[in-house]
Motif scaffolding. Structure first.
Motif, short mmCIF file in Angstrom:
data_model
loop_
_atom_site.label_atom_id
_atom_site.label_comp_id
_atom_site.label_asym_id
_atom_site.label_seq_id
_atom_site.Cartn_x
_atom_site.Cartn_y
_atom_site.Cartn_z
N ILE A 14 52.45 80.68 129.84
CA ILE A 14 51.74 81.42 128.79
C ILE A 14 50.77 82.47 129.33
O ILE A 14 50.76 83.62 128.86
N LEU A 54 57.19 84.11 123.40
CA LEU A 54 57.05 82.67 123.15
C LEU A 54 58.30 82.10 122.50
O LEU A 54 58.73 80.98 122.84
N VAL A 89 48.78 76.96 120.85
CA VAL A 89 50.13 76.40 120.84
C VAL A 89 50.02 74.91 120.53
O VAL A 89 48.98 74.28 120.75
#
Length: 337
Positions: free
Chosen positions: A245, A306, A233
Motif C-alpha cells: 500500500i 487497490l 483498509v
C-alpha cells in the motif's frame, strides 16, 4: 535688491533645468521630487529674500530690522511648508499608484493626515516667529484632542486599523482569507470596516479593529499547498498486501504533474475497524481547484491499484444489540453505517 532678486531667480531656473536633465537619465524618483519641489518656489520668496539681503547693507533701527527679519522668516517658513507639502505629495503619489480599489481611499486619508500634520507644525512655527505665545494654544489643542479621542475612540481605533492594513498589507482586495471560523474573498477595505464575500455568496463584515485582533490566514499568498489524507483498509488484509500500500500511494502521488514532492506514506495506525495509512504530499499551486483536481486523480489511481491488488477498503461496522433493535438474540445482525 533688484540685482539680488534677478540672480536668485536665475539660480533657481538653472537648478531646475539641470536637475530635470539629470532626472530624465535616472531611475530613482528622488531627483524628480526635488525638481517638483524647486518648481514650487514662489517668486515672492525670492523677492523677500533679496529684500532682506539688501536690508543688511542699510542702517535701519533695531525695531525695523526685527520686523524685516520676522517677515523674511515667516515667508521662508511658509515656503518650507510648500516644499514639504510638495515632497509629501510626490512621495505618496509614487506609492499610491500601486493602490487600487478601496485601498486608494485609505491611502488618500494617509496623505491628508501627513499634510495636515506638516502644516500644523509650520503654522505653529510661524505664529511663534511673529511673537505669539503658542504654549497655551498647544496645551488647549492637546486637551481638546484628548477629549475628542475619548469620545470617538472606537471610530479612531478602526481608522488607525485601516491605515495599518493599508501600510502593512496583511491582505489586499481579492485575497482569500480565513478569520477565525469565517472565510471568504476580500471585497472591500474601508475606513471602518472590511468586507468579505463568503463561499455561500453572503457578505461578511468585520470592523477593522476586530479583524486585526484575530488570527488571519491568507490563502492567496501560499506558494505551495500541503495536502494529507488517510486511507483505511479492512481488517483481515494480509501482511504482503499491507506492504504494497505505501508504494501504491507513493506512485499515485508522483504520477501527477501538479505535485511538487512526495513527503511520506506510512502505516500509521490500527483502528477498531480498519488499518490506517497516512499520506502527505505537496502541490505546486496554491489554487484550491488544482488541489481538488490533483487529489481526485490520486484517489482514482489508488482505488484502481487497490482493486488490481485485491485489497478492500474498510467499511465502518457497528454491532446492534437486541435491546437497541427490539429483536430476539437469534436475530442479531451487523449493520453497515
Amino acid at each position: 535688491m533688484a540685482a539680488t532678486a534677478v540672480v536668485l531667480y536665475l539660480v533657481k531656473c538653472l537648478a531646475v533645468r539641470r536637475l530635470a536633465v539629470i532626472a530624465e537619465s535616472t531611475h530613482t524618483p528622488i531627483d524628480d521630487w526635488l525638481v517638483r519641489m524647486l518648481r514650487s518656489t514662489w517668486l515672492l520668496t525670492i523677492l523677500v529674500g533679496a529684500a532682506w539681503m539688501g536690508s543688511q547693507m542699510l542702517d535701519l533701527p533695531s525695531k525695523q530690522h526685527t520686523w524685516v527679519w520676522r517677515v523674511t522668516a515667516t515667508t521662508l517658513l511658509v515656503q518650507a511648508g510648500v516644499w514639504g507639502d510638495s515632497l509629501v505629495r510626490s512621495w505618496r503619489g509614487h506609492y499610491r499608484r500601486r493602490e487600487t480599489g478601496a485601498s486608494a481611499t485609505s491611502a488618500a486619508i494617509i496623505d491628508f493626515v501627513l499634510r495636515l500634520m506638516l502644516w500644523i507644525v509650520f503654522t505653529l512655527m510661524v505664529l511663534d516667529n511673529l511673537g505669539f505665545n503658542i504654549t497655551t494654544l498647544v496645551a488647549s489643542l492637546g486637551i481638546s484632542g484628548i477629549a475628542v479621542a475619548l469620545a470617538v475612540q472606537n471610530i479612531l481605533g478602526d481608522l488607525f486599523a485601516s491605515l495599518s492594513i493599508v501600510l502593512d498589507k496583511p491582505f489586499v482586495v481579492g485575497d482569500f482569507i480565513i478569520v477565525d471560523d469565517k472565510l471568504g474573498s476580500v471585497e472591500y477595505i474601508g475606513l471602518k470596516t472590511t468586507r468579505l464575500r463568503g463561499l455561500g455568496g453572503d457578505q461578511i463584515i468585520f470592523s477593522n479593529g476586530d479583524i486585526l485582533k484575530a488570527r488571519i490566514l491568507n490563502q492567496t499568498r501560499m506558494q505551495m499547498r500541503r495536502a494529507a489524507f488517510i486511507l483505511r483498509v479492512r481488517h483481515g488484509t494480509g501482511e504482503d498486501q499491507l506492504r504494497l500500500i505505501p508504494e501504491i500511494l507513493k506512485n499515485a502521488v508522483l504520477a501527477q504533474s501538479k505535485t511538487a514532492n512526495f513527503e511520506r506514506a506510512h502505516f500509521s495506525g490500527m483502528g477498531e475497524w480498519s488499518f490506517d495509512f497516512e499520506t502527505v504530499y505537496w502541490i505546486k499551486s496554491p489554487d484550491y481547484f488544482v488541489f481538488m483536481d490533483t487529489q481526485q486523480a490520486i484517489f482514482l489511481s489508488v482505488v484502481r491499484e487497490l482493486d488490481a491488488a485485491g485489497i478492500e477498503l474498510a467499511v465502518p461496522m457497528r454491532l446492534m444489540v437486541p435491546d437497541q433493535l427490539n429483536l430476539t438474540p437469534s436475530k442479531i445482525t451487523e449493520e453497515v453505517v
